[in-house]
Design an enzyme around this catalytic site. Structure first.
Site, short mmCIF file in Angstrom:
data_model
loop_
_atom_site.label_atom_id
_atom_site.label_comp_id
_atom_site.label_asym_id
_atom_site.label_seq_id
_atom_site.Cartn_x
_atom_site.Cartn_y
_atom_site.Cartn_z
N LYS A 102 24.03 37.48 53.52
CA LYS A 102 23.84 38.65 52.65
C LYS A 102 23.04 38.19 51.44
O LYS A 102 23.06 37.02 51.07
CB LYS A 102 25.19 39.19 52.18
N GLY A 216 30.10 59.31 49.61
CA GLY A 216 28.85 58.53 49.71
C GLY A 216 27.85 59.32 50.52
O GLY A 216 28.09 59.64 51.69
N ASN A 219 22.16 56.69 52.83
CA ASN A 219 21.66 56.63 54.21
C ASN A 219 22.77 56.86 55.24
O ASN A 219 22.65 57.73 56.11
CB ASN A 219 20.97 55.28 54.43
N ALA A 220 23.84 56.08 55.15
CA ALA A 220 24.89 56.19 56.17
C ALA A 220 25.60 57.54 56.06
O ALA A 220 25.81 58.23 57.07
CB ALA A 220 25.89 55.05 56.00
N GLY A 221 25.94 57.95 54.84
CA GLY A 221 26.71 59.18 54.64
C GLY A 221 26.00 60.43 55.11
O GLY A 221 26.58 61.27 55.79
N1 GLU Z 1 23.36 46.09 55.51
C1 GLU Z 1 23.85 46.43 56.80
C2 GLU Z 1 25.27 45.94 56.99
O1 GLU Z 1 25.96 45.68 56.04
C3 GLU Z 1 22.92 46.00 57.91
C4 GLU Z 1 22.70 44.54 58.04
C5 GLU Z 1 21.59 44.18 59.01
O2 GLU Z 1 21.04 45.07 59.65
O3 GLU Z 1 21.31 43.00 59.13
O4 GLU Z 1 25.75 45.88 58.08
#
Ligand code: GLU
Length: 432
Positions: A102, A216, A219-221
């Site tokens: 990350k 939220g 994007n996801a929400g």
């Molecule tokens: N940020 C997203 C997660 O937390 C996607 C990570 C990715 O695609 O590598 O899963």
């Protein structure tokens, strides 16, 4: 308790459940590599400003480190370490050949111009370039980063490694014009809905008619709201950090999202989505958690459901599309109250799974259709749920702990393969 302590707590709990070998406990306890970078950009007003960023590779036993990069004022090393640890678990749950990583920059990116944002991204890429690469560590979007930002990362990396043919695979979540995959944008939400449906199937229940609240609306929400509505669920509330909409009879989340794009916050969209639901009221990001509903989707940030408010949750099922939205203590309260939690490392794994598909397409120089991606994702998420459900049954434990047990089993397997004793013994080149 810090976010990283939360990650460790969850790992230790699962390690105890399954009796994980001590060496792997040690391996999982701390990241393999952490990098802090300080770099500067030239602001449009001529001033130089310093920024701090991080990249953490938590574990690479199962493959290259994989995980997003977030731009947020609250980013710090502890948060990035925690998120990297969750990626190690998530990639193993989804059974994709990656470890966990990350990254992030401590920045309020909304305050930067487009040009400043590009500079910030390119400078950060240069700073972390020594440790990333298509087969080493592959970033992706996360909170407040997007396809355009990923394109800049790929391009900057290519400038540093002009002879690298596979440079596009250094980052996923790119735009479609620049090597991105169809279906990546909605993958986190779509994957969460697959897990939810797989769970409902075990209960012989259906999404149709279920009342959904979504905390939220990024994007996801917003994709989750759209997909759930398409499948016949009723969206009764959505919120973002600035506010939100609640309507007992439901409303059209697509209209609400279009309005949010214009006005900046869904809380300002009460009137805009009128007509698609009666009696709309404002609701805050905190109050949405206490709404009576069938499904509560957590798609904002970490630490939303805590020991302080877990007793107030009135949903029957919680779906975690954000990373770490429920603290371990709050999770225990929800479990005691018989609320089913579909945990982040399972429910939101669709994003990284389609990242993997993008990476494969880049490396093989292929382009898959939206249907191919969607079909593979559905199979993968449903299989992950089945695998987790089997372990939940085997150990009589909840889905979160079962997901961790499944992941740790797979990581332990990779550890044993790597260290298969004598075969890989260390021999000194120059004994003294
Ligand atoms: N940020 C997203 C997660 O937390 C996607 C990570 C990715 O695609 O590598 O899963």
């Amino acid at each position: 308790m810090s976010l990283y302590e939360n990650t460790q707590k969850l790992i230790v709990r699962a390690a105890d459940t399954m009796d994980l070998m001590p060496e792997v406990r040690v391996v999982m306890n701390e990241p393999e590599r952490i990098l802090t970078v300080d770099f500067h950009i030239h602001r449009d007003n001529g001033k130089i400003e310093m920024f701090r960023g991080f990249r953490v590779q938590h574990n690479t036993l199962r493959g290259p480190a994989k995980g997003g990069i977030r731009f947020h004022p609250q980013v710090d090393m502890g948060e990035v370490k925690a998120l990297a640890g969750w990626m190690s678990i998530k990639c193993a749950v989804a059974d994709i050949p990656y470890g966990g990583g990350k990254g992030g920059i401590e920045v309020d990116s909304a305050k930067l111009s487009g040009c400043e944002l590009e500079q910030l991204t390119r400078e950060f890429t240069r700073a972390i370039a020594p440790i990333i690469g298509p087969r080493r560590d592959v970033p992706a979007p996360d909170v407040r980063t997007n396809g355009q930002i990923m394109d800049w990362i790929a391009d900057e990396y290519h400038k540093i490694h002009p002879k690298e043919d596979d440079y596009l695979a250094v980052v996923t979540g790119k735009t479609l014009e620049n090597g991105g995959s169809l279906g990546r944008d909605s993958a986190t939400a779509a994957g969460g809905v697959h897990v939810l449906e797989a769970f409902l199937e075990t209960k012989k229940e259906q999404l149709k008619g279920m009342r959904v609240a979504i905390q939220g609306f990024g994007n996801a929400g917003h994709h989750a709201a759209r997909i759930l509505q398409e499948k016949g669920a009723k969206i009764i509330a959505v919120t973002d950090s600035k506010g939100g909409i609640f309507a007992e009879d439901g409303f059209d989340p697509i209209k609400a999202h279009n309005c949010k794009l214009k006005k900046g916050g869904v809380g300002e969209c009460l009137l805009e989505s009128e007509g698609s639901g009666k009696d709309q009221k404002e609701i805050s990001n905190d109050d949405i958690l206490a709404l009576e509903c069938d499904i509560l989707v957590l798609a904002a940030l970490e630490n939303q459901v805590t020991i302080e408010n877990a007793e107030n949750i009135r949903a029957k099922i919680v779906v975690e599309l954000a990373n770490g939205p429920t603290t371990p203590e709050a999770h225990e309260i929800l479990e005691k109250r018989m609320i089913t939690v579909l945990p982040d490392v399972l429910a939101n794994a669709g994003g990284v799974t389609v990242s993997y598909y993008e990476w494969e397409q880049n490396l093989r120089h292929e382009k898959w259709t939206e249907e191919q991606v969607a079909e593979k994702l559905e199979k993968s998420q449903k299989k992950a749920f089945e695998d987790v459900a089997k372990i939940a049954e085997e150990f009589k434990t909840d889905f979160r702990n079962a997901s961790y047990v499944l992941a740790l089993r797979r990581i332990e397997h990779a550890f044993l393969e790597k260290h298969s004793a004598a075969a890989h013994g260390f021999s000194c080149s120059n004994p003294i």
